[in-house]
Design a protein around this motif. Structure first.
Motif, mmCIF file in Angstrom:
data_model
loop_
_atom_site.group_PDB
_atom_site.id
_atom_site.type_symbol
_atom_site.label_atom_id
_atom_site.label_comp_id
_atom_site.label_asym_id
_atom_site.label_seq_id
_atom_site.Cartn_x
_atom_site.Cartn_y
_atom_site.Cartn_z
ATOM 1 N N CYS A 104 2.456 2.999 -4.499
ATOM 2 C CA CYS A 104 1.421 1.969 -4.403
ATOM 3 C C CYS A 104 0.042 2.609 -4.482
ATOM 4 O O CYS A 104 -0.173 3.716 -3.975
ATOM 5 C CB CYS A 104 1.508 1.223 -3.068
ATOM 6 S SG CYS A 104 2.936 0.167 -2.904
ATOM 7 N N HIS A 105 -0.885 1.888 -5.090
ATOM 8 C CA HIS A 105 -2.293 2.272 -4.975
ATOM 9 C C HIS A 105 -2.655 2.269 -3.492
ATOM 10 O O HIS A 105 -2.234 1.399 -2.733
ATOM 11 C CB HIS A 105 -3.157 1.279 -5.742
ATOM 12 C CG HIS A 105 -4.564 1.737 -5.951
ATOM 13 N ND1 HIS A 105 -5.484 1.806 -4.917
ATOM 14 C CD2 HIS A 105 -5.228 2.154 -7.064
ATOM 15 C CE1 HIS A 105 -6.635 2.230 -5.380
ATOM 16 N NE2 HIS A 105 -6.520 2.457 -6.687
ATOM 17 N N ALA A 106 -3.429 3.249 -3.083
ATOM 18 C CA ALA A 106 -3.759 3.400 -1.664
ATOM 19 C C ALA A 106 -4.454 2.173 -1.089
ATOM 20 O O ALA A 106 -4.369 1.912 0.124
ATOM 21 C CB ALA A 106 -4.624 4.639 -1.456
ATOM 22 N N GLU A 107 -5.129 1.385 -1.937
ATOM 23 C CA GLU A 107 -5.851 0.214 -1.456
ATOM 24 C C GLU A 107 -5.080 -1.090 -1.637
ATOM 25 O O GLU A 107 -5.601 -2.161 -1.318
ATOM 26 C CB GLU A 107 -7.202 0.121 -2.173
ATOM 27 C CG GLU A 107 -8.128 1.296 -1.855
ATOM 28 C CD GLU A 107 -9.448 1.209 -2.597
ATOM 29 O OE1 GLU A 107 -9.659 0.201 -3.327
ATOM 30 O OE2 GLU A 107 -10.267 2.127 -2.467
ATOM 31 N N ASN A 108 -3.841 -0.994 -2.130
ATOM 32 C CA ASN A 108 -3.013 -2.192 -2.286
ATOM 33 C C ASN A 108 -2.284 -2.437 -0.964
ATOM 34 O O ASN A 108 -1.082 -2.191 -0.815
ATOM 35 C CB ASN A 108 -2.019 -2.012 -3.432
ATOM 36 C CG ASN A 108 -1.315 -3.305 -3.810
ATOM 37 O OD1 ASN A 108 -1.385 -4.294 -3.069
ATOM 38 N ND2 ASN A 108 -0.641 -3.314 -4.941
ATOM 39 N N ARG A 141 0.051 6.215 -2.734
ATOM 40 C CA ARG A 141 0.985 6.642 -1.693
ATOM 41 C C ARG A 141 2.403 6.327 -2.140
ATOM 42 O O ARG A 141 2.661 5.266 -2.721
ATOM 43 C CB ARG A 141 0.700 5.944 -0.355
ATOM 44 C CG ARG A 141 -0.681 6.186 0.205
ATOM 45 C CD ARG A 141 -1.009 7.675 0.384
ATOM 46 N NE ARG A 141 -0.079 8.388 1.240
ATOM 47 C CZ ARG A 141 -0.286 8.595 2.541
ATOM 48 N NH1 ARG A 141 -1.373 8.107 3.134
ATOM 49 N NH2 ARG A 141 0.590 9.282 3.250
ATOM 50 N N ASP A 142 3.295 7.259 -1.852
ATOM 51 C CA ASP A 142 4.709 7.083 -2.182
ATOM 52 C C ASP A 142 5.472 6.588 -0.961
ATOM 53 O O ASP A 142 5.229 7.035 0.168
ATOM 54 C CB ASP A 142 5.326 8.406 -2.645
ATOM 55 C CG ASP A 142 4.832 8.830 -4.003
ATOM 56 O OD1 ASP A 142 4.540 7.956 -4.835
ATOM 57 O OD2 ASP A 142 4.729 10.060 -4.244
ATOM 58 N N TYR A 143 6.424 5.692 -1.216
ATOM 59 C CA TYR A 143 7.325 5.192 -0.186
ATOM 60 C C TYR A 143 8.759 5.430 -0.660
ATOM 61 O O TYR A 143 9.064 5.247 -1.848
ATOM 62 C CB TYR A 143 7.100 3.695 0.063
ATOM 63 C CG TYR A 143 5.788 3.394 0.740
ATOM 64 C CD1 TYR A 143 5.734 3.140 2.104
ATOM 65 C CD2 TYR A 143 4.596 3.382 0.020
ATOM 66 C CE1 TYR A 143 4.530 2.866 2.738
ATOM 67 C CE2 TYR A 143 3.385 3.111 0.648
ATOM 68 C CZ TYR A 143 3.360 2.862 2.007
ATOM 69 O OH TYR A 143 2.165 2.601 2.632
ATOM 70 N N VAL A 144 9.630 5.815 0.243
ATOM 71 C CA VAL A 144 11.001 6.162 -0.141
ATOM 72 C C VAL A 144 12.007 5.417 0.732
ATOM 73 O O VAL A 144 11.755 5.171 1.920
ATOM 74 C CB VAL A 144 11.224 7.687 -0.068
ATOM 75 C CG1 VAL A 144 11.128 8.184 1.365
ATOM 76 C CG2 VAL A 144 12.558 8.070 -0.686
ATOM 77 N N MET A 145 13.123 5.056 0.111
ATOM 78 C CA MET A 145 14.220 4.416 0.821
ATOM 79 C C MET A 145 15.516 5.127 0.435
ATOM 80 O O MET A 145 15.867 5.200 -0.745
ATOM 81 C CB MET A 145 14.313 2.927 0.464
ATOM 82 C CG MET A 145 15.519 2.206 1.068
ATOM 83 S SD MET A 145 15.455 2.034 2.851
ATOM 84 C CE MET A 145 14.230 0.712 2.991
ATOM 85 N N ALA A 146 16.231 5.667 1.435
ATOM 86 C CA ALA A 146 17.529 6.282 1.199
ATOM 87 C C ALA A 146 18.627 5.238 1.385
ATOM 88 O O ALA A 146 18.454 4.281 2.147
ATOM 89 C CB ALA A 146 17.738 7.446 2.168
ATOM 90 N N PRO A 147 19.762 5.400 0.707
ATOM 91 C CA PRO A 147 20.850 4.410 0.862
ATOM 92 C C PRO A 147 21.271 4.198 2.309
ATOM 93 O O PRO A 147 21.441 3.061 2.747
ATOM 94 C CB PRO A 147 21.985 5.008 0.018
ATOM 95 C CG PRO A 147 21.306 5.882 -0.969
ATOM 96 C CD PRO A 147 20.086 6.424 -0.287
ATOM 97 N N GLU A 148 21.432 5.298 3.072
ATOM 98 C CA GLU A 148 21.852 5.155 4.466
ATOM 99 C C GLU A 148 20.830 4.370 5.274
ATOM 100 O O GLU A 148 21.178 3.567 6.136
ATOM 101 C CB GLU A 148 22.063 6.535 5.098
ATOM 102 C CG GLU A 148 23.394 7.157 4.749
ATOM 103 C CD GLU A 148 23.715 8.325 5.669
ATOM 104 O OE1 GLU A 148 23.028 8.494 6.695
ATOM 105 O OE2 GLU A 148 24.666 9.069 5.355
#
Length: 260
Positions: A104-108, A141-148
């Motif tokens: 995401c854009h940091a300001e979104n 900024r990056d956001y991550v989601m793992a399967p578990e």
């Protein structure tokens, strides 16, 4: 997405309120760019989908190596993207795969709140991306989601008649311990080892894990251990075993046949 959607999609991507937050979208968004987008969605592993609401194209998403999405302004603040992403991410993690990243854009702030609300984790390091619309490098900024992580936050639940099956949690240990007295040998542990057994067999994806069987009064009547060799069932009493075993086995067979 099909060619029939491109006219509406071009209108979306030429709207500054949408294009402002999409790094790869050029302004103006031309017919050629639209065709390139359609070609991208045809690549194996890239699932480009239109979001429809009340027979209107509300936006879209692409979920593959990464996740990105957009929504037309007239559909903002209605919870549509949250519902769409829950469906898309659940489908993505219905089979084994790597973690999913969204940027995401940091300001979104709306998009960042959406991902956080779904359980995505913020990566600690900020970075910059080149935005074609502004021809500049901008903070993201990056956001991550793992399967578990997804399965823990959004556990599956399915019904078979008046029974429901859901993944076991540590809070279920006292109820499950009462069932162990009715078992012989097999996969089931001693009562004192049950917390470790629950963690060892915590649901981590389709076709595996320990599930609690509850009746329509929310009473735990049994448990089922799903393994690659097939389900193993244990009930609170012999009466529940006689009453529910065939029903549970039929329900499991239907769920697996449907790809659940």
């Amino acid at each position: 997405m099909t060619a029939a959607d491109l006219t509406v999609v071009k209108g979306h991507f030429n709207d500054i309120r949408i294009a402002r937050w999409l790094a790869a979208v050029a302004r103006p968004f031309t017919p050629e760019a639209a065709r390139q987008l359609l070609d991208h969605g045809a690549h194996p592993g890239e699932n480009l989908r239109i979001i429809e609401y009340q027979d209107k194209v509300a936006g879209g998403l692409c979920i593959g190596a990464s996740l990105w999405y957009w929504l037309a302004p007239e559909f903002w603040r209605q919870g549509l993207m949250r519902r769409a992403l829950k469906l898309a991410v659940a489908a993505r993690f219905a089979s084994a795969g790597p973690p999913l990243t969204a940027t995401c854009h940091a300001e979104n702030f709306a998009s960042r709140a959406l991902l956080t609300g779904l359980g995505f984790s913020l990566c600690p390091a900020a970075r910059r991306m080149f935005f074609h619309g502004t021809q500049t490098s901008e903070p993201c900024r990056d956001y991550v989601m793992a399967p578990e992580q997804w399965h823990l936050l959004h556990p599956p639940k399915f019904m078979t008649g008046n029974l429901s099956l859901r993944p076991a949690r540590q809070q279920d240990a006292p109820a499950l311990a009462r069932m162990l007295t009715t078992t012989g040998s097999g996969p089931w542990p001693e009562s004192e080892a049950l917390p470790g057994f629950i963690e060892e067999h915590r649901y981590r994806g389709p076709g595996q894990g320990l599930f609690v069987i509850s009746d329509d009064n929310r009473r735990s009547v049994g448990m089922v251990l799903l393994t690659i060799t097939g389900p193993r069932l244990c009930f609170l009493s012999e009466a529940e075993d006689i009453r529910y075993r065939a029903q549970v086995m039929d329900g499991l067979a239907s769920a697996f046949a449907a790809g659940s």
